[in-house]
Design a protein around this motif. Structure first.
Motif, mmCIF file in Angstrom:
data_model
loop_
_atom_site.group_PDB
_atom_site.id
_atom_site.type_symbol
_atom_site.label_atom_id
_atom_site.label_comp_id
_atom_site.label_asym_id
_atom_site.label_seq_id
_atom_site.Cartn_x
_atom_site.Cartn_y
_atom_site.Cartn_z
ATOM 1 N N THR A 1 0.844 -1.194 0.000
ATOM 2 C CA THR A 1 0.000 0.000 0.000
ATOM 3 C C THR A 1 0.881 1.247 0.000
ATOM 4 O OG1 THR A 1 -0.118 0.256 2.401
ATOM 5 C CG2 THR A 1 -1.718 -1.256 1.364
ATOM 6 N N ASP B 1 0.559 3.974 1.791
ATOM 7 C CA ASP B 1 0.871 4.430 3.149
ATOM 8 C C ASP B 1 2.006 3.599 3.742
ATOM 9 O OD1 ASP B 1 -0.994 6.450 3.112
ATOM 10 O OD2 ASP B 1 -2.537 5.304 4.174
ATOM 11 N N THR B 2 1.951 2.281 3.533
ATOM 12 C CA THR B 2 3.027 1.414 4.022
ATOM 13 C C THR B 2 4.341 1.757 3.343
ATOM 14 O OG1 THR B 2 1.487 -0.390 4.488
ATOM 15 C CG2 THR B 2 3.808 -0.971 4.232
ATOM 16 N N SER C 1 6.623 11.401 3.760
ATOM 17 C CA SER C 1 5.178 11.563 3.764
ATOM 18 C C SER C 1 4.641 11.045 2.429
ATOM 19 C CB SER C 1 4.805 13.033 3.936
ATOM 20 O OG SER C 1 5.104 13.764 2.756
ATOM 21 N N PRO C 2 3.370 10.632 2.356
ATOM 22 C CA PRO C 2 2.812 10.190 1.064
ATOM 23 C C PRO C 2 2.989 11.228 -0.039
ATOM 24 C CG PRO C 2 1.342 9.560 2.844
ATOM 25 C CD PRO C 2 2.407 10.426 3.457
ATOM 26 N N ALA D 1 5.301 4.625 1.985
ATOM 27 C CA ALA D 1 5.814 5.904 2.476
ATOM 28 C C ALA D 1 6.440 5.740 3.857
ATOM 29 C CB ALA D 1 4.688 6.932 2.511
ATOM 30 N N GLY D 2 5.779 4.966 4.719
ATOM 31 C CA GLY D 2 6.319 4.741 6.053
ATOM 32 C C GLY D 2 7.632 3.990 6.041
#
Length: 292
Positions: free
Chosen positions: A189, A191-192, A200-201, A194-195
């Protein structure tokens, strides 16, 4: 009127081992004779396409009506960036050359530009200048596919060793994001992702597109399609019928219909229609199915 039948078409592919050429993810030397003239779909992929055409220029266009006209493109040395729609390629009755799939992370080192700078490119001589034309000539002077591949490999190693020709380095976090997308086969995903790379996204989308010419979500969709395509191609190469529902589940599509929609998006055809178009190439070893 002659009673002699035309000789059957011949297609020959010799695979290029990825370790043989810097930055290579796959490729083949190809030779074809007696083909039926037509139009071939150059499919999107997560690699940069490099073609040394040794039997006449490659003619390409985004619209079939532009093929062979001033609105289309033609090149003996093709260097193209990533894209998300098929490019149409004129298929002559005979062709010969080397096609390489280069990882976008190698673009700066090999070609002196970012992968994003190659989006919309086609003529490699325009990008590389004299060194590209010189390499194409040396490849054409080689005796056969193995010598051609070795000349390309030696030249690419020389380019990699020349720091003055490089266009800087890929940001470490962006390079890691690219590797994570490929390793997950596009199933990570955003978000995953980016983390994982501590962005940040929004930063991820901006820096990823600046480097590669497409965003991380598009890259993930393309990676998933590429995984499905490789399975389909390998199955047809071994003269079996692909289980499209099973392939869809294996690569992360919701169902067979989802696979078909994405396949149409990236190829302009359904899986069954594309298989019918490419069956001869696939059985002969095209689309990465060639054996040494």
């Amino acid at each position: 009127m002659s009673d002699h039948a035309a000789p059957p078409a011949t297609l020959e592919f010799v695979s290029v081992a990825p370790a043989a050429v810097p930055g290579l993810r796959g490729g083949s030397a190809y030779r074809a004779r007696g083909l039926e003239a037509g139009v071939h779909r150059g499919l999107p992929s997560t690699t940069l396409t490099t073609i040394f055409s040794l039997d006449g220029p490659v003619l390409g266009a985004w619209d079939e009506g532009a093929l062979g006209t001033s609105a289309g493109s033609r090149a003996d040395l093709v260097l193209a960036g990533m894209h998300t729609a098929p490019i149409l390629i004129d298929q002559p009755t005979h062709q010969e050359g080397i096609q390489l799939q280069i990882d976008p992370l190698a673009a700066r080192t090999l070609f002196g530009v970012r992968a994003a700078d190659l989006v919309g490119a086609f003529d490699g001589a325009e990008v590389l200048g004299r060194i590209g034309r010189d390499l194409w000539e040396r490849v054409g002077d080689s005796a056969g596919p193995r010598e051609r591949i070795e000349r390309i490999a030696r030249t690419f190693r020389t380019w990699c060793a020349d720091p003055a020709a490089r266009a800087g380095r890929v940001r470490a976090d962006v390079a890691e994001a690219w590797r994570l997308v490929l390793a997950s086969r596009g199933r990570i995903t955003m978000d995953t992702l980016a983390g994982q790379v501590f962005l940040s996204p929004r930063q991820l989308r901006t820096e990823f597109a600046r480097e590669f010419g497409l965003g991380p979500k598009s890259a993930a969709r393309l990676t998933r399609f590429e995984a499905a395509l490789a399975t389909i191609a390998g199955t047809v190469h071994h003269e079996r019928s692909p289980d499209l529902a099973g392939i869809a589940a294996d690569v992360g599509y919701a169902d067979h219909a989802h696979l078909t929609r994405e396949f149409r998006r990236f190829t302009g055809a359904s899986p069954s229609a594309w298989i019918q178009e490419e069956r001869r190439n696939l059985q002969a070893g095209g689309h990465g199915t060639a054996q040494d």
